[in-house]
Design an enzyme around this catalytic site. Structure first.
Site, PDB file in Angstrom:
ATOM      1  CG  HIS A 117      -0.201  -0.022   2.565  1.00 22.98           C
ATOM      2  ND1 HIS A 117      -1.066   0.232   3.712  1.00 22.98           N
ATOM      3  CD2 HIS A 117       0.982  -0.513   2.834  1.00 22.98           C
ATOM      4  CE1 HIS A 117      -0.257   0.054   4.781  1.00 22.98           C
ATOM      5  NE2 HIS A 117       1.119  -0.323   4.229  1.00 22.98           N
ATOM      6  CG  HIS A 118       3.719   2.074   2.590  1.00 21.52           C
ATOM      7  ND1 HIS A 118       3.166   2.824   3.292  1.00 21.52           N
ATOM      8  CD2 HIS A 118       4.037   1.277   3.408  1.00 21.52           C
ATOM      9  CE1 HIS A 118       2.891   2.464   4.480  1.00 21.52           C
ATOM     10  NE2 HIS A 118       3.563   1.405   4.538  1.00 21.52           N
TER      11      HIS A 118
END
EC number: 3.5.1.98
Length: 405
Positions: A137-138
């Site tokens: 998710h980063h």
């Protein structure tokens, strides 16, 4: 826990455990192989449609990322790193996000599984789809971040938008889901909701007042939490926030990022959730009976990652699993108790009732400012997003049996 039966597709590529970020690096793709070995030895695979993902191509990945960045990931290797030194700086590839053998292939497996999961929901082949190799998710449009290179979640959300007017993204990783939020910060088609440690902590974003801009105003929800949050405190925030989002946003599909670094005792985490508390989130989201994708994410105490994602696979498939772990290839990891459980510890909870009530109230007030169920006619649906040669490959039962002890 609700162990109701649903059609569940489960994505797994047997090569995923072969990739290594490096001997001292906390991210261990091997943990996904450990999960799969438990899934097989619990006979859970019999309740799942097990699919080898079609690996995402460069064209697939550039739906969210720049051509130059994906070209770099495709070309760079440990042997050519020096030649690409300026690019490494530009694309934030280095210590946290190292160059390792098979980097591009690893990204294509992770992204391919999440895109494939969305396609399973779009086609009606599954009500729930699982990709534990996803959840990175980063990752940003043009750079790596926080052990993440390609944002499989954003790619899956784009795919879902072809057939679903509104998509909800929920993140229970201990770290803020900044990359996914950034991709959809200006749209009302995807709502992002992240529950995370906020303060002097990576990535340093996710303030409660960060709620989106323009058309996306109030469609980003951030729930900033403090160290030591336990099951009861987490549930007291999670359930009302998600219930209000479901009521006001009315999503047609949901992606749940199940990062396990929010568990007690995680190598990098600072929360105090038990397996029961973590899986409560999965069970609660499942209870809304929406098309649902579950992806992995953080989680750095690998024995607990494997335990919890296995348990949650069972939960999603409607199967209650024996607390005593079956004999499996990695049994030595699970001693001394050899149980399917992760307990909380005696860590101090810095989340007071007053604090939790105040953030819950503020978030619910923001949600009340939404125009009820946004009109999608105002915003164009992304064009067709399909794999090149997108033939999914079902794993034959005999091949799965080869993994059984």
């Amino acid at each position: 826990m609700g162990f109701g039966k649903k059609k569940v597709s489960y994505f797994y590529d047997e090569d995923v455990g072969n990739y290594h970020y490096g001997p001292q690096h906390p991210m261990k793709p091997h943990r996904v192989r450990m999960v799969h070995n438990l899934v097989v030895n619990y006979n859970l695979y019999e309740k799942l449609n097990v699919i080898t993902p079609v690996r995402a191509t460069r064209n697939d990945m550039t739906r969210c990322h720049t051509d130059e960045y994906i070209e770099f990931l495709w070309r760079v290797t440990p042997d050519t790193m020096e030649k690409f030194q300026p690019h490494q700086l530009k694309f934030n590839v280095g210590d946290d996000c190292p160059v390792f053998d098979g980097l591009y292939e690893f990204c294509s497996i992770s992204a391919g599984g999440s895109i494939g999961a969305a396609q399973e929901l779009n086609s009606g082949n599954a009500e729930i789809a699982i990709n534990w190799a996803g959840g990175l998710h980063h990752a940003k449009k043009r750079e790596a971040s926080g052990f993440c290179y390609v944002n499989d979640i954003a790619l899956a959300a784009l795919e879902l938008l072809k057939y679903h007017q509104r998509v909800l993204y929920i993140d229970i990783d201990v770290h803020h889901g900044d990359g996914v939020e950034e991709f959809f910060y200006t749209t009302d088609r995807v709502m992002t909701c992240s529950f995370h440690k906020f303060g002097e902590y990576f990535p340093g974003t996710g303030h409660i007042k960060d709620t989106g801009i323009g058309t996306g105003k109030n469609y980003a929800v951030n729930v900033p939490l403090r160290d030591g949050i336990d099951d009861e405190s987490y549930e007291s925030v999670f359930k009302p926030v998600i219930s209000h989002i479901m009521q006001w946003f009315r999503p047609e599909a949901v992606i749940l990022q199940c990062g396990t670094d929010s568990l007690a005792g995680d190598r990098l985490g600072c929360f105090n959730l038990s397996m029961k508390g973590h899986s409560m989130c999965v069970d609660f989201v499942k209870s809304f009976n929406l098309p649902m994708i579950c992806v992995g994410g953080g989680g750095y105490t690998v024995r607990n990652v494997a335990r919890v994602w296995t348990y949650e696979t069972g939960l999603l498939a409607g199967e209650e699993l024996d607390e005593n772990l079956p004999y499996n290839d990695y049994l030595q990891y699970y001693g001394p108790d050899y149980k399917l459980n992760v307990l909380s510890n005696n860590m101090e909870n810095h989340n007071t009732r007053q604090y939790l009530d105040s953030i819950t109230s503020e978030i619910i007030e923001n949600l009340r400012n939404l125009s009820f169920a946004p009109s999608v006619q105002m915003h164009k649906t992304p064009g067709d997003f399909t794999f090149e040669n997108a033939e999914k490959q079902n794993i034959a039962k005999e091949e799965i049996m080869d993994e059984r002890v």
